[in-house]
Design an enzyme around this catalytic site. Structure first.
Site, PDB file in Angstrom:
ATOM      1  N   LYS A 129      39.806  90.832  17.362  1.00 25.10           N
ATOM      2  CA  LYS A 129      41.126  91.182  17.889  1.00 25.10           C
ATOM      3  C   LYS A 129      41.648  92.502  17.320  1.00 25.10           C
ATOM      4  CE  LYS A 129      42.578  86.654  19.469  1.00 25.10           C
ATOM      5  NZ  LYS A 129      41.325  85.876  19.223  1.00 25.10           N
TER       6      LYS A 129
HETATM    7  C1  LIG Z   1      40.526  85.219  20.185  1.00 25.58           C
HETATM    8  C2  LIG Z   1      39.137  84.863  19.774  1.00 25.58           C
HETATM    9  C3  LIG Z   1      38.159  84.451  20.705  1.00 25.58           C
HETATM   10  C4  LIG Z   1      38.468  84.282  22.167  1.00 25.58           C
HETATM   11  O1  LIG Z   1      38.709  85.488  22.840  1.00 25.58           O
HETATM   12  P1  LIG Z   1      39.476  85.479  24.244  1.00 25.58           P
HETATM   13  O2  LIG Z   1      39.712  86.898  24.558  1.00 25.58           O
HETATM   14  O3  LIG Z   1      40.740  84.710  24.014  1.00 25.58           O
HETATM   15  O4  LIG Z   1      38.575  84.803  25.220  1.00 25.58           O
HETATM   16  C5  LIG Z   1      36.888  84.178  20.238  1.00 25.58           C
HETATM   17  N1  LIG Z   1      36.582  84.263  18.937  1.00 25.58           N
HETATM   18  C6  LIG Z   1      37.482  84.648  18.006  1.00 25.58           C
HETATM   19  C7  LIG Z   1      37.085  84.706  16.574  1.00 25.58           C
HETATM   20  C8  LIG Z   1      38.786  84.972  18.386  1.00 25.58           C
HETATM   21  O5  LIG Z   1      39.678  85.343  17.467  1.00 25.58           O
END
Ligand SMILES: *Cc1c(COP(=O)(O)O)cnc(C)c1O
Length: 547
Positions: A129
């Protein structure tokens, strides 16, 4: 309503002069990038998408570019220089990725055979993120500084970002916004229910504009408080509330870059077997569908993609959609997990979200899926051969109807056969249980000595299945978090492996001693009006401190 940019011929131009955005529900269109980024959600409840997906006509020539230069080329197709001058955009991008620990920003490694791992966790909070939120934070700051030019004191536009987190989003958002001018960030987490590392990552940030609120309650309570604040006329009249959740368009956009970058990394690493123009599979651990949607945009822009593989955990609404064409909160058939933990090991909320070992993917519905639905509906409408404006209107109506059914009936579908077939042409899906997640962490550790985080393990298990169906095609599995963030699951998988020691094998130096650092967090009751007063009071104090 017709938008200005695409179909309006008054300027005499046949192509978009600057990219404009519309809502997936059809009642909002012709918005600028800045409006879309600052608003987040459209007024009709829909999500913003570009009027046109631009073709990356020169993409093959981007092969040897650095991450920052590549990002500039990709983002420039969506952000016109009349909105952000090229030099400024480049500077925003450069600063956003200067905080990453890897010179490649998102390095690609060969994991095993034809499966490659795209490590997305080299940012400040060790989760993917960061790639989006480092950029979004700088973008917010840029727009605010510009709006506030020549203004002082109370005249300045001050954004108050409010969000709820069960872990990953919170720390990445805090690191994206810490110390930024004209922005305060309030992050609500359920007290004592966030993993210790994630809690420390948030609460040890001491910048004056960062406010951690520990709510007595669960994650749903935190989300409800945030929703109540956004719906409240009182705080909305006195404060400009902003959101950084995964529906923000800038987050999707930032994530398209690493699809291109990893494709080129592969071409550089495997010059004999992989040529520019060859197809790859991407496998993406999926929750809210933001990460994989970015892959869809990269593909539509011209990147040669064989399949985008959705990997879900036991919260498998997307996997069920691809199998049945129905998108339902609760499966129609008894869907006790095959290969899952025994029934008494599965904690279920009343609303049906299962707590799994990959908590960042524990969702009931995937908010960004609405964006893909729009493109599927648009493609379907276009097959009727009407004009573009009609097709867009149809798509908006279809999406609104589906989402209304989801809200009132808990689901919709089966969708038209052509819609499902279109979805299956680009995407495949795999569901991975907690037990399979642990097995995958263990087997990769034994076979190649690599420690996967549980989310990445869901993806790698899906990648193994997918690769077996497409023997000659290289697979890039996206690694979304560093294993140290999910110590519980990793230790559960590896504690009996001879020689495995979490602190020695997994823990990065940045996490050592975090628990000894000074913390800043306030406890609040599960009461949205109390949170509202606290937000007002803390923003007031912050603004006083600035004068
Ligand atoms: C947010 C997240 C996901 C999922 O990603 P999306 O964009 O919501 O599909 C997967 N793995 C981790 C570690 C995350 O923080």
């Amino acid at each position: 309503m017709s938008n200005g940019a695409v179909t309006n011929g008054s300027s005499g131009q046949t192509h978009t002069e600057s990219q404009r955005y519309l809502s997936t529900r059809g009642d909002d269109s012709g918005l600028s990038f800045e409006e879309v980024v600052l608003k987040g959600l459209a007024s009709d409840g829909g999500l913003y998408i570009p009027h046109e997906i631009p073709a990356a006509e020169q993409w093959e020539s981007w092969k040897d570019l650095s991450f920052v230069d590549l990002a500039f080329n990709v983002l420039s197709l969506y952000i016109s220089p009349s909105e952000i001058p090229a030099e400024d955009l480049k500077d925003i991008i450069r600063r956003s990725y200067a905080t990453f620990r890897s010179p490649d920003v998102t390095p690609l490694i060969q994991l095993q055979g034809n499966i490659h791992l795209l490590e997305l966790f080299h940012g400040p909070t060790f989760a993917f993120k960061d790639v989006a939120l480092q950029f979004l934070g700088n973008l917010f700051e840029y727009f605010l500084v510009r709006r506030n030019e020549g203004k002082t004191g109370r005249d300045r536009y001050h954004l108050t970002v409010v969000g709820a987190t069960s872990g990953d989003t919170g720390s990445a958002a805090i690191y994206g916004l810490r110390g930024k001018k004209d922005v305060s960030v309030f992050m609500l987490h359920p007290k004592g229910r966030v993993s210790p590392i994630q809690e420390l990552q948030m609460t040890t940030v001491l910048d004056a504009n960062v406010h951690n609120l520990a709510v007595t309650g669960n994650f749903d309570n935190c989300q409800d408080i945030v929703k109540a604040l956004f719906a409240d006329p009182d705080i909305n009249s006195s404060h400009k509330l902003g959101a950084v959740n995964s529906i923000n368009w800038a987050r999707i956009l930032a994530q398209t870059v690493y699809y291109f970058y990893s494709y080129f990394s592969l071409a550089r690493q495997q010059p004999d077997s992989f040529k520019i123009g060859d197809k790859v599979r991407f496998v993406v651990p999926t929750g809210n569908f933001g990460d994989i949607l970015a892959g869809y945009f990269a593909h539509r822009m011209g990147l040669p993609v064989d399949k985008l593989v959705i990997a879900t955990n036991e919260n498998d609404i997307l996997d069920r959609f691809w199998k049945t064409g129905r998108y339902e909160k609760k499966p129609a058939y008894g869907a006790a997990a095959e290969g899952g933990l025994p029934a008494d090991g599965v904690k279920a909320h009343e609303d049906g979200v299962k707590e799994t070992l990959s908590p960042a993917m524990d969702i009931l519905v995937s908010s960004n899926f609405e964006r893909l639905l729009w493109f599927l509906a648009y493609e379907f409408a276009s097959s009727a051969g009407m004009d573009d404006e009609w097709n867009k209107k149809q798509a908006g109506q279809e999406v609104s109807a589906w989402l209304a059914d989801l809200k009132t009936k808990g689901g919709f579908g089966p969708v038209y056969k052509d819609v499902l077939e279109a979805a299956r042409r680009t995407f495949e899906s795999e569901r991975v249980s907690d037990q399979q997640t642990l097995d995958t962490i263990r087997s990769l550790y034994k076979e190649v000595g690599y420690v996967l985080d549980p989310h990445t393990a869901v993806g790698v298990e899906a990648a193994r299945r997918s690769a077996a169906r497409a023997p000659g095609v290289p697979t890039i599995a996206l690694s979304t978090a560093h294993p140290a963030k999910f110590a519980g699951a990793v230790t559960l998988a590896l504690r009996d492996e001879p020689g495995f020691e979490f602190d020695a094998k997994v823990l990065p130096p940045e996490f050592v001693g975090l628990d000894k650092k000074e913390k800043r967090v306030r406890d609040v009751a599960n009461d949205w009006t109390a949170v509202r007063e606290l937000v007002k009071q803390e923003v007031e104090e912050e603004l006083k401190g600035l004068r």
